[in-house]
Design a protein around this motif. Sequence first.
Motif, mmCIF file in Angstrom:
data_model
loop_
_atom_site.group_PDB
_atom_site.id
_atom_site.type_symbol
_atom_site.label_atom_id
_atom_site.label_comp_id
_atom_site.label_asym_id
_atom_site.label_seq_id
_atom_site.Cartn_x
_atom_site.Cartn_y
_atom_site.Cartn_z
ATOM 1 N N SER A 1 0.854 -1.188 0.000
ATOM 2 C CA SER A 1 0.000 0.000 0.000
ATOM 3 C C SER A 1 0.888 1.236 0.000
ATOM 4 N N LEU B 1 -0.296 -8.667 21.234
ATOM 5 C CA LEU B 1 -1.570 -9.373 21.390
ATOM 6 C C LEU B 1 -1.340 -10.890 21.323
ATOM 7 N N TYR B 2 -0.537 -11.317 20.342
ATOM 8 C CA TYR B 2 -0.307 -12.753 20.178
ATOM 9 C C TYR B 2 0.514 -13.319 21.326
ATOM 10 N N ASN C 1 3.297 3.347 10.725
ATOM 11 C CA ASN C 1 2.013 2.677 10.948
ATOM 12 C C ASN C 1 2.166 1.168 10.854
ATOM 13 N N GLY C 2 2.980 0.727 9.876
ATOM 14 C CA GLY C 2 3.227 -0.703 9.739
ATOM 15 C C GLY C 2 3.900 -1.260 10.983
ATOM 16 N N PHE D 1 3.832 0.019 14.022
ATOM 17 C CA PHE D 1 2.880 0.086 15.138
ATOM 18 C C PHE D 1 1.976 -1.147 15.160
ATOM 19 N N THR D 2 1.423 -1.496 13.988
ATOM 20 C CA THR D 2 0.505 -2.640 13.976
ATOM 21 C C THR D 2 1.262 -3.955 14.140
ATOM 22 N N GLN E 1 0.203 4.273 0.515
ATOM 23 C CA GLN E 1 -0.175 5.350 1.439
ATOM 24 C C GLN E 1 0.082 5.007 2.904
ATOM 25 N N VAL E 2 0.369 3.754 3.198
ATOM 26 C CA VAL E 2 0.570 3.372 4.593
ATOM 27 C C VAL E 2 2.042 3.544 4.935
ATOM 28 N N GLY F 1 1.761 -4.219 17.731
ATOM 29 C CA GLY F 1 0.457 -4.508 18.329
ATOM 30 C C GLY F 1 0.101 -5.983 18.202
ATOM 31 N N PHE F 2 0.294 -6.516 17.009
ATOM 32 C CA PHE F 2 0.002 -7.936 16.790
ATOM 33 C C PHE F 2 0.920 -8.820 17.628
#
Lengths: 99, 342
Positions: free
Chosen positions: A38, A56-57, A45-46, A48-49, A40-41, A52-53
Amino acid sequence: MLAVPFPYIATTAGWMTAELGRQPWVIYGLMRTAHGVSPQVSTGNGLFTLLGFMGLYALLGMLFVLLVMREIVHGPEATAVEEQSEPYSEPMRAQGGIR
Amino acid sequence: MALLWFCFATAMIAGYVILDGFDLGAGTVQLLVAKSENEKAQVLRSIGPVWDGNEVWLVAAGGALFLAFPALYASSFSGFYLALMMVLWLLILRGIAIEFRNHIDNPLWKPAWDTVFGGASAILAFVFGVALGNVVRGVPLDANGYFFLPLWTNLLPGADAGVIDWYTLLVGATAFVALAVHGSLWVVIKTAGTLQEGTRALNAKLWRGLIALTLVISPLSFAIQPNLWKQFTTHPSGIVFPALALAGLVGVRVLSARRKDRGAFLASSLYLAGMLASVAFGVFPNVLPSNTAPDFSLTIYNAAAAEHGLVIGLWWFIPGMALATAYSMFTYRHFAGKVDER
């Protein structure tokens, strides 16, 4: 009991073989991974997520291990006690009760 | 063919909102009404056999968009990247909360997961409303059909708005209250006793909020998105969609006051479907309007897949949805009636 981790190793390894073995294609022979990004991303941001993953995992993984360990420590006897507290069902009586 | 798929996609999204909507709303009920651990468990049991089946509709709606409007799918998934990832985390946590809760009988464990479940449900209902608000307001699409939205900027729905501005916040609040009304009607059907009475009282309170929010949000939407006005004046027959929504909203109060709970639940489904159809009709032929340059808007024509793909898609979509509808009906019949109070 010791076999618990193996299905997870097998599915994860199979998945990674499919994903990594296909590189540099995202759709084999049709689209390169570099063309699927993408535009625009942003990297931040990549990241950060991704973090985050991972967080969480990691949390879910630890909870999973905790629950599996509890089941193992609990052992099969506990279920027998639970079943005895209820009246025997017909098929169980036919088999001469449980344990 | 693109128009047919636009109708299908709208119907799929409406199906998702009606089905998963009530179990998201049940999360709010659990948060606000259920006091004891037993009552919280009853709320969970009321959605237990059906919530994950309902979420399949989200995947199916996403799949339909991917098949029919790949340009929309590509653009919105990268433009709403941060928001969608957070939705995914919330969906994961919510599902995990339902599954993990009953494994350990501990005074900290169960309330903690109940809070995760209720909180994630409430935030998801709100976020889906914010997403709908973004589709009405439009996003800053460029000539290639891409955009990227930060979560928020100055909270104004202007050209440099983020995902969250005061308009999308209001739509989010409306969605939260609408799904709480919808979910509380489900819990009323499935429970008895003090839990049912408490949920009835909550439903009556929320309904007043919902009618106020609906009356505020509707004229604001016309002010924010000029395409709505254009659509409803050039095709006045479209007024049938907001009329159905209004009929549903009135029906909720009339029927639940007479204790016709199933009827009230159907009326609330009609309200949700009517509101979504109104939005779909109002933004048509756009699927994602641009709020900076109208020419860059994604429409059902420039975002649609090739004709061949759309035709082939029907051959899979129709039997697939027939199957999903059949097993949903089976599940709902099988688990009909009230949940155990133990």
